[in-house]
Design a protein around this motif. Structure first.
Motif, short mmCIF file in Angstrom:
data_model
loop_
_atom_site.label_atom_id
_atom_site.label_comp_id
_atom_site.label_asym_id
_atom_site.label_seq_id
_atom_site.Cartn_x
_atom_site.Cartn_y
_atom_site.Cartn_z
N LYS A 153 0.87 -1.19 0.00
CA LYS A 153 0.00 0.00 0.00
C LYS A 153 0.89 1.23 0.00
O LYS A 153 1.82 1.32 0.80
CB LYS A 153 -0.89 -0.04 1.24
N LYS A 181 0.92 5.61 -0.20
CA LYS A 181 0.13 6.81 0.03
C LYS A 181 0.20 7.68 -1.23
O LYS A 181 1.28 7.82 -1.84
CB LYS A 181 0.70 7.59 1.21
N ASP A 213 -3.60 4.67 -0.83
CA ASP A 213 -4.36 5.30 0.26
C ASP A 213 -4.21 6.81 0.13
O ASP A 213 -3.10 7.34 0.18
CB ASP A 213 -3.83 4.82 1.61
N ASN A 238 -5.91 9.11 2.10
CA ASN A 238 -6.19 9.85 3.35
C ASN A 238 -6.98 11.13 3.09
O ASN A 238 -6.61 12.21 3.56
CB ASN A 238 -4.91 10.14 4.14
N GLU A 262 -8.05 3.60 -1.14
CA GLU A 262 -8.53 3.81 0.22
C GLU A 262 -8.82 5.29 0.46
O GLU A 262 -7.98 6.15 0.15
CB GLU A 262 -7.45 3.30 1.18
N ASP A 322 -11.88 4.16 5.09
CA ASP A 322 -11.11 4.10 6.34
C ASP A 322 -11.70 5.17 7.27
O ASP A 322 -12.61 4.88 8.07
CB ASP A 322 -9.62 4.34 6.02
N GLU A 323 -11.26 6.43 7.12
CA GLU A 323 -11.64 7.51 8.03
C GLU A 323 -13.16 7.67 8.20
O GLU A 323 -13.62 8.13 9.26
CB GLU A 323 -11.06 8.85 7.53
MG MG Z 1 -5.97 4.77 5.54
#
Ligand code: MG
Ligand code: OSB
Length: 369
Positions: free
Chosen positions: A162, A164, A189, A191, A214, A239-240
């Motif tokens: 994974k 970012k 991901d 975020n 993600e 996720d969040e």
């Molecule tokens: Mg995450």
């Protein structure tokens, strides 16, 4: 069991390598460790995963300390609790503050498992004796450095990579990785770094057959993610946005997510994590266990949770040595060929290293009832 005594320790540990996200860089990890004792002398351990700053969710180490000390401990100390599922009911009058709740509830789950002479995995209903793990790699501005890092983790056997992404550091990064690693299980991901204005850019990711993307959109959104998912082939994983079973249900019903990242702290504890797991299993939504750069105690809880049957994708629970020069449990968490062997000792299955922990303890508070 009667909750007789609780220690809250404030810890400070240095990550071996700084972890870079779209929000900034984290190297010093401050967190809380909870030690809960019953009337028979059993001990349960929990870890609060809140960071020092509220960039991932609204909670911080200090808000957790406040909630635990002034609200949550007074609700459990001196109380008789038959099963950890009751802790959520005791905490029902407190809104959110899920990481604080999870730290207390997690310690009580460990205590319960030890009293029942079960591993935490067994107490939760888990079946596996080993779990598959992936790695989450922070942002590397330099592509060649990232490729080298990815190769290293593949060589160590991690089952999924994974990385970012953030605006300006996305399509080209994934293109470069796919050039070097055409078939590796890969995901990105974000975020929450994008909005619906970025649909055309995010659609370009479909060319790289990622396992999932993600949390591309806002941390409190489930509506726009549903709009985005209709236009993307790449599955979205939230996720969040997921703090509870209700959040999960709404996101699944809306079509906002095809996979869910379950973090024990974000959803308020193991009991809620298990409920989300069970719901997703009924709905055919695969789940995996996210990470919060935990020290050994939090990591042990993640491993136990991942033994449940619908954790069918590798999680972010890498080995202790990936994060720490020295972890606070014995033995440390070891990844061998991409697997962690689920420990067989009762409770979390790893022994907190009391002597070693002292070095990282900056404050200690004791409560008794
Ligand atoms: Mg995450
Ligand atoms: O978004 O999953 C995330 C770390 C801190 C906060 C949020 C996230 C992460 C990670 C790292 O991706 C997971 C880990 O290695 O513990």
């Amino acid at each position: 069991m009667i909750i007789k005594e609780i220690y809250v320790r404030k810890m400070k540990m240095m990550l071996k390598t700084p972890f870079v996200t779209s929000f900034g860089t984290l190297q010093e990890k401050d967190f809380l460790v909870l030690e809960v004792k019953d009337e028979l002398g059993n001990t349960g351990w929990g870890e609060s995963v809140a960071f020092r700053a509220p960039w991932y969710t609204e909670e911080t180490l200090e808000t957790n300390l406040h909630m635990i000390k002034d609200f949550l401990i007074p609700m459990v100390i001196g109380k008789e609790i038959d099963h950890p599922d009751e802790v959520g009911t005791l905490f029902a009058a407190i809104r959110r503050n899920n990481m604080a709740k999870a730290a207390v509830e997690g310690a009580i789950w460990d205590l319960y498992a030890k009293r029942k002479k079960l591993t935490l995995a067994q107490a939760l209903g888990g079946q596996r004796d080993k779990i598959e793990v992936g790695i989450s790699i922070g942002i590397h501005e330099n592509h060649a450095d990232l490729v080298t890092a990815v190769q290293g983790f593949i060589d160590q056997g991690y089952k999924r990579i994974k990385v970012k992404i953030k605006p300006g550091h996305d399509i080209e990064v994934i293109r470069e990785l796919r050039k070097h690693f055409p078939d590796v299980p890969l995901m990105a991901d974000a975020n929450s770094a994008y909005t619906l204005k970025d649909v055309n850019l995010l659609k370009q990711l479909d060319a790289f057959h990622l396992m999932m993307i993600e949390q591309p959109l806002a941390s409190d959104d489930i509506i726009d993610h549903a709009v985005l998912q209709k236009q993307l082939q790449t599955p979205i994983c939230l996720d969040e946005s997921i703090h509870s079973l209700e959040d999960a249900r709404k996101a699944v019903e809306l079509g906002s997510t095809k996979v869910i990242n379950i973090k024990i702290g974000r959803v308020g504890g193991l009991s809620e994590a298990k409920r989300i797991h069970d719901y997703c299993m009924e709905q055919g939504i695969p789940v995996w266990c996210g990470g919060m750069l935990e020290a050994g105690i939090g990591r042990a809880h993640n491993i136990a949770l991942t033994t449940l049957p619908n954790f069918i994708l590798p999680g972010d629970t890498a080995g202790s040595s990936h994060y720490w020069e020295r972890d606070i449990i014995s033995p440390e968490v070891v990844v061998d060929g991409g697997y962690i062997a689920v420990p067989t000792a009762y409770g979390i299955g790893y022994e907190p290293d009391l002597e070693g922990m002292k070095k990282f303890t900056v404050d200690e508070i004791r409560f008794n009832g």
